[in-house]
Design a protein around this motif. Structure first.
Motif, PDB file in Angstrom:
ATOM      1  N   PRO A  38      -0.010  -8.142 -11.349  1.00  0.00           N
ATOM      2  CA  PRO A  38       0.323  -7.820 -12.744  1.00  0.00           C
ATOM      3  C   PRO A  38      -0.938  -7.504 -13.547  1.00  0.00           C
ATOM      4  O   PRO A  38      -2.013  -8.047 -13.286  1.00  0.00           O
ATOM      5  CB  PRO A  38       0.988  -9.095 -13.264  1.00  0.00           C
ATOM      6  CG  PRO A  38       1.282  -9.926 -12.063  1.00  0.00           C
ATOM      7  CD  PRO A  38       0.279  -9.543 -11.028  1.00  0.00           C
TER       8      PRO A  38
ATOM      9  N   ALA B 273       4.498  -9.186 -17.539  1.00  0.00           N
ATOM     10  CA  ALA B 273       5.157 -10.412 -17.087  1.00  0.00           C
ATOM     11  C   ALA B 273       4.482 -10.937 -15.827  1.00  0.00           C
ATOM     12  O   ALA B 273       4.057 -10.163 -14.962  1.00  0.00           O
ATOM     13  CB  ALA B 273       6.631 -10.139 -16.826  1.00  0.00           C
ATOM     14  N   PHE B 274       4.351 -12.241 -15.743  1.00  0.00           N
ATOM     15  CA  PHE B 274       3.810 -12.969 -14.599  1.00  0.00           C
ATOM     16  C   PHE B 274       2.293 -12.809 -14.435  1.00  0.00           C
ATOM     17  O   PHE B 274       1.733 -13.187 -13.410  1.00  0.00           O
ATOM     18  CB  PHE B 274       4.535 -12.593 -13.298  1.00  0.00           C
ATOM     19  CG  PHE B 274       6.008 -12.881 -13.351  1.00  0.00           C
ATOM     20  CD1 PHE B 274       6.479 -14.178 -13.241  1.00  0.00           C
ATOM     21  CD2 PHE B 274       6.926 -11.854 -13.546  1.00  0.00           C
ATOM     22  CE1 PHE B 274       7.837 -14.454 -13.315  1.00  0.00           C
ATOM     23  CE2 PHE B 274       8.287 -12.119 -13.621  1.00  0.00           C
ATOM     24  CZ  PHE B 274       8.743 -13.425 -13.508  1.00  0.00           C
TER      25      PHE B 274
ATOM     26  N   ASN C 205       6.978 -12.793  -8.591  1.00  0.00           N
ATOM     27  CA  ASN C 205       7.806 -13.040  -9.764  1.00  0.00           C
ATOM     28  C   ASN C 205       8.728 -14.202  -9.419  1.00  0.00           C
ATOM     29  O   ASN C 205       8.360 -15.053  -8.606  1.00  0.00           O
ATOM     30  CB  ASN C 205       8.557 -11.782 -10.209  1.00  0.00           C
ATOM     31  CG  ASN C 205       9.458 -11.206  -9.118  1.00  0.00           C
ATOM     32  OD1 ASN C 205       9.843 -11.904  -8.171  1.00  0.00           O
ATOM     33  ND2 ASN C 205       9.799  -9.933  -9.249  1.00  0.00           N
ATOM     34  N   ASN C 206       9.919 -14.250  -9.959  1.00  0.00           N
ATOM     35  CA  ASN C 206      10.810 -15.379  -9.680  1.00  0.00           C
ATOM     36  C   ASN C 206      11.514 -15.293  -8.333  1.00  0.00           C
ATOM     37  O   ASN C 206      12.104 -16.280  -7.880  1.00  0.00           O
ATOM     38  CB  ASN C 206      11.873 -15.488 -10.776  1.00  0.00           C
ATOM     39  CG  ASN C 206      11.280 -15.926 -12.099  1.00  0.00           C
ATOM     40  OD1 ASN C 206      10.209 -16.528 -12.142  1.00  0.00           O
ATOM     41  ND2 ASN C 206      11.970 -15.623 -13.189  1.00  0.00           N
TER      42      ASN C 206
ATOM     43  N   GLU D 123       7.741 -18.395 -16.034  1.00  0.00           N
ATOM     44  CA  GLU D 123       7.250 -17.146 -16.623  1.00  0.00           C
ATOM     45  C   GLU D 123       6.732 -17.382 -18.038  1.00  0.00           C
ATOM     46  O   GLU D 123       5.666 -16.883 -18.420  1.00  0.00           O
ATOM     47  CB  GLU D 123       8.363 -16.092 -16.635  1.00  0.00           C
ATOM     48  CG  GLU D 123       7.926 -14.761 -17.225  1.00  0.00           C
ATOM     49  CD  GLU D 123       9.039 -13.729 -17.272  1.00  0.00           C
ATOM     50  OE1 GLU D 123       8.821 -12.646 -17.856  1.00  0.00           O
ATOM     51  OE2 GLU D 123      10.134 -13.997 -16.722  1.00  0.00           O
TER      52      GLU D 123
END
Length: 397
Positions: A51, A56-57, A43-44, A255
């Motif tokens: 995922p 998300a991602f 992720n960030n 994202e």
């Protein structure tokens, strides 16, 4: 009857052409893009589990495997890349000037072969792996398969940083960097980047020296073969990839870029994705630049948004890739972009092209929009964070 037969033949021809694009034979893929090697998901800020679609991602680099790297050590100082058809020098010699490298390649008889050459930027970049890691100027893991290729580090004893082990190519920048410097593109397999390096020392005007890794075989590697499909998509027959003709038309963080690509429906297809670093770099046109052709560094078959970004100067966007770039205090917080406009930086309070159109760098994946652009590093690299997107899909083979 003639009209009916003619119409039938035309329909068959159109059908054949479309089918030919969708089922490109292996022998037509002279520009096969090799996978980045990435297997982890991010992720960030951290490593995450894979995922699922809709989460998300989803859609990042490790989600899509393309041509898995495969090498053969020939036992004679050469390495064959089984994906690209290129043969490489296993161990590089000492640093040399741009002119010396061409003389060396011409005289080289490694492995009994006499047709060695200085690689183009696209040929050399085919070797990069984004399983590498760096922290600023400190090397951690090289961005190349060290089982097959040597990768020296810079020598601190002579004032070099560990990352000062760049490898030059035959590709010269058509514009100028810094303060009107003639520039040669190179790949840094220690820190995982492409940039342009001054051909001559700006102070002494003596030739700078870099490493070179010579190559032979597949002279068509790196040459695109674009077809405008007439439905807002462009096919690169040489690479077996189909591209979004126009870009996203708006900037977004990483994202959102992944989400945009996964939700795109275009040309009758819904299997679009955010390209990885090597896929996106494959469509850079290093014969074009804002300075010389007043355009983005991409074939004119594509449409690229003109922006007014840092200091309101005309510019073309940086474009996100799906590839995380493992660098910095938090190695998971940045992703790779390709600069299709000037790769800008601010030095001595002056905004300039510091790396060249077609450079590959990385930006933080997220941030507050009002806080950017910012300037970072010794060349004051412009960080936009909110970059553009051009999606890709694989043609069925």
């Amino acid at each position: 009857m003639k009209i009916t037969l003619g119409a039938l033949l035309l329909a068959l021809l159109v059908s054949f052409c479309v089918h030919a694009q969708e089922t490109s034979r292996d022998n037509t893929l002279n520009y096969r893009i090799v996978d980045t090697g990435v297997e982890d998901f991010y992720n960030n800020t951290s490593v995450i589990s894979m995922p699922k679609q809709g989460e998300a991602f989803y859609g990042q680099d490790a989600q899509y495997k393309i041509n898995i790297p495969s090498y053969t050590d020939n036992g004679d100082g050469t390495i064959t890349d089984n994906m690209t058809g290129l043969m490489w020098q296993k161990v590089m010699g000492e640093k040399m000037s741009f002119e010396e490298a061409f003389q060396k390649a011409k005289a080289l008889k490694l492995g009994g072969h006499h047709d060695w050459r200085v690689p183009s930027i696209k040929e050399l970049y085919s070797l990069i792996l984004f399983t590498g890691r760096v922290r600023g100027q400190r090397a951690i893991e090289p961005f190349i398969d060290k089982r097959y290729f040597n990768q020296p580090l810079g020598d601190p004893r002579i004032g070099e940083r560990e990352i000062d082990a760049q490898i030059w190519t035959s590709t010269e920048y058509v514009g100028r960097t810094m303060r009107n410097d003639k520039t040669v593109f190179g790949v840094n397999f220690v820190d995982g980047r492409i940039k342009g390096y001054p051909k001559y020392n700006p102070r002494t005007q003596r030739s700078n020296k870099m490493y070179f890794r010579f190559v032979r075989g597949n002279k068509d590697y790196g040459k695109n073969s674009f077809i405008d499909n007439g439905n807002d998509t462009v096919t690169d027959v040489a690479a077996g990839l189909m591209w979004q003709k126009a870009d996203s038309g708006k900037e977004m963080n990483w994202e959102k870029a992944l989400e945009y690509a996964e939700n795109l429906e275009l040309g009758g297809y819904s299997d679009w994705r955010l390209p990885n670093a090597k896929e996106l770099q494959s469509i850079v046109d290093y014969t074009r630049s804002l300075q010389t052709t007043d355009s983005a560094a991409i074939n004119s078959v594509f449409e690229t948004t003109e922006i007014r970004a840092s200091e309101r100067r005309k510019q073309y966007p940086y474009f996100w890739t799906s590839t995380t770039h493992l660098d910095g205090r938090n190695p998971y917080s940045s992703a790779v972009y390709i600069a299709f406009g000037e790769a800008q930086g601010k030095m001595h309070r002056r905004l300039m092209d510091v790396h060249g159109a077609g450079a590959q760098r990385s930006d933080p994946k997220a941030g507050n929009k009002e806080d950017y652009p910012r300037y970072f590093g010794p060349q004051g690299d412009v960080r936009y964070v909110f970059n553009y997107v051009r999606c890709v899909r694989s043609i069925k083979q």
